[in-house]
Design an enzyme around this catalytic site. Structure first.
Site, PDB file in Angstrom:
ATOM      1  N   TYR A 135     -15.747 -25.360 -24.960  1.00 38.54           N
ATOM      2  CA  TYR A 135     -15.698 -25.244 -23.503  1.00 38.54           C
ATOM      3  C   TYR A 135     -14.513 -24.379 -23.087  1.00 38.54           C
ATOM      4  O   TYR A 135     -13.388 -24.566 -23.557  1.00 38.54           O
ATOM      5  CB  TYR A 135     -15.595 -26.632 -22.874  1.00 38.54           C
ATOM      6  CG  TYR A 135     -15.832 -26.646 -21.396  1.00 38.54           C
ATOM      7  CD1 TYR A 135     -16.976 -26.070 -20.843  1.00 38.54           C
ATOM      8  CD2 TYR A 135     -14.914 -27.238 -20.537  1.00 38.54           C
ATOM      9  CE1 TYR A 135     -17.197 -26.090 -19.475  1.00 38.54           C
ATOM     10  CE2 TYR A 135     -15.127 -27.268 -19.164  1.00 38.54           C
ATOM     11  CZ  TYR A 135     -16.273 -26.691 -18.642  1.00 38.54           C
ATOM     12  OH  TYR A 135     -16.481 -26.704 -17.287  1.00 38.54           O
ATOM     13  N   HIS A 136     -14.782 -23.441 -22.196  1.00 36.06           N
ATOM     14  CA  HIS A 136     -13.813 -22.403 -21.866  1.00 36.06           C
ATOM     15  C   HIS A 136     -13.004 -22.695 -20.603  1.00 36.06           C
ATOM     16  O   HIS A 136     -12.198 -21.871 -20.192  1.00 36.06           O
ATOM     17  CB  HIS A 136     -14.530 -21.062 -21.716  1.00 36.06           C
ATOM     18  CG  HIS A 136     -15.647 -21.103 -20.715  1.00 36.06           C
ATOM     19  ND1 HIS A 136     -16.791 -21.828 -20.922  1.00 36.06           N
ATOM     20  CD2 HIS A 136     -15.790 -20.527 -19.506  1.00 36.06           C
ATOM     21  CE1 HIS A 136     -17.602 -21.702 -19.898  1.00 36.06           C
ATOM     22  NE2 HIS A 136     -17.014 -20.919 -19.014  1.00 36.06           N
TER      23      HIS A 136
END
Length: 402
Positions: A135-136
């Site tokens: 997840y960024h």
């Protein structure tokens, strides 16, 4: 800057922030107007100071700032002026690898690569949806057990030393890292052969960003590097300049995969050397903010969230508060005017400290440590104190009802 109902936009902004996530973006946007109001205007950039660059016969290049008569000196230097070089110190330095990316550090590096912050977030979103990165939107550098295994497998297969680091920091997620032990070259091959079929077509820019994320993460799990360095003092016609140079790597360590803008040169020796070339030019003594700088300021000052950094910049640009010139962000007259109006009329509500405190309260509500009605009550009364004297009470037609 008024809504159709006739209510100044600024009166709506703070109340939206109390109610929902998108409101947080609007509230923080006020802070960003403040940051960007401090951006240089084009008029301010026209104020120049003279610089002189010289190249010596031993290969050393150095800049001198604020040089009176720089053009004349550059002409004379080409005729054979001499510069002295002294070694102030020399030795070894141990360089620790940088931690894996968080949202803000990824956006800063991507912007230095030439990607707009919003574009970089879209690329990262595609890579995440393709299952290639974690997840960024994260403010944590923590590495999970799965992440350590990914790094271990890749590094040991290539005969590189594995030095695991967990970077135990608080955060809802772990760091931004690859999910598979595939570097960009392998990923490109797998995509071409159809061995990987992501739901979203991946282009060259996706692979560039993936390569950056991959190498930064792998480097974070490698041994430190040891480099030889020198600190030099150069004197020329009464001018002095210091320069630190990286001579050579003594222990490659993580530099085998990730080199953070290191340029090796030298070693240099003390002595007097002829000037081979020289140039003079005029430039602004300060650099305007880039998108990377603004993201760094948001992180440093506790404004915004990993999920809002790119959105905030997008809003500032789309509304004309700042404009892009090359990579620089320049404040517009509209941006400065809006900021002055808001500071003059709503200063206590839009300060950086207030924004940090409000975000802290929102976090407390999310964690179940505070009840939202108990938080909204004092905020509502405070809004009354500010807005009623201006002839607009909270809750009237045109406002968002509480």
């Amino acid at each position: 800057e008024r809504e159709s109902a006739g209510v100044p936009r600024a009166r709506l902004v703070y109340r939206e922030a109390c109610l929902n996530c998108e409101g947080e973006i609007e509230d923080v946007e006020l802070q960003e107007r403040g940051l960007c109001a401090k951006c240089l205007s084009e008029e301010e950039l026209r104020e120049k100071v003279p610089y002189l660059w010289v190249s010596l016969e031993n290969g050393l290049q150095v800049n001198f700032a604020g040089v009176e008569g720089a053009r004349e000196l550059a002409s004379r230097a080409k005729g054979g002026l001499l510069a002295s070089v002294s070694i102030l110190s020399s030795g070894e330095k141990r360089l620790e690898p940088l931690p894996p990316f968080t949202t803000d550090s990824l956006l800063r590096e991507a912007n230095r690569m030439g990607f707009d912050v919003g574009y970089a977030m879209n690329l990262a979103q595609d890579l995440f949806e393709a299952g290639l990165i974690t997840y960024h939107r994260t403010d944590a550098t923590r590495v999970s057990e799965v992440g350590l295994e990914v790094a271990k497998q890749y590094l040991l297969e290539r005969g590189l030393a594995f030095a695991p680091r967990r970077y135990e920091l608080e955060g809802a997620h772990e760091c931004i890292r690859p999910t598979k032990p595939l570097d960009a070259q392998q990923l490109r091959l797998y995509l071409r052969l159809g061995l990987l079929r992501p739901p979203i077509p991946l282009g060259a820019d996706h692979l560039r960003l993936y390569d950056l994320i991959f190498r930064r993460f792998m480097a974070s799990q490698m041994e430190p590097a040891v480099v030889e360095c020198q600190e030099l003092l150069v004197r020329l016609e009464g001018l002095e300049a210091r320069k630190e140079v990286w001579v050579r790597p003594l222990g490659q360590g993580f530099l085998a995969l990730f080199s953070p803008a290191l340029r090796f040169e030298g070693p240099y020796h003390e002595g007097t050397f002829r000037v081979k070339d020289a140039r003079a030019w005029l430039a602004s003594p300060v650099k305007p903010y880039t998108q990377a700088d603004v993201v760094a300021l948001m992180k440093e000052r506790g404004i915004g969230r990993p999920s809002t950094y790119s959105k905030i910049l997008e809003v500032l640009l789309s509304r004309g508060y700042v404009v892009k010139k090359g990579r620089a962000l320049l404040a517009t007259r509209l941006g400065r005017s809006v900021y002055s109006y808001l500071r003059g009329n709503f200063g206590p509500l839009i300060s950086e400290e207030r924004t940090r405190r409000l975000e802290g309260l929102m976090d407390a509500i999310e964690r179940g440590e505070a009840r939202y009605l108990e938080v909204l009550g004092p905020l509502y009364r405070e809004l009354q104190e500010v807005l009623v004297p201006l002839g607009q009470a909270p809750g009237r037609s045109g406002n968002i009802p509480l």
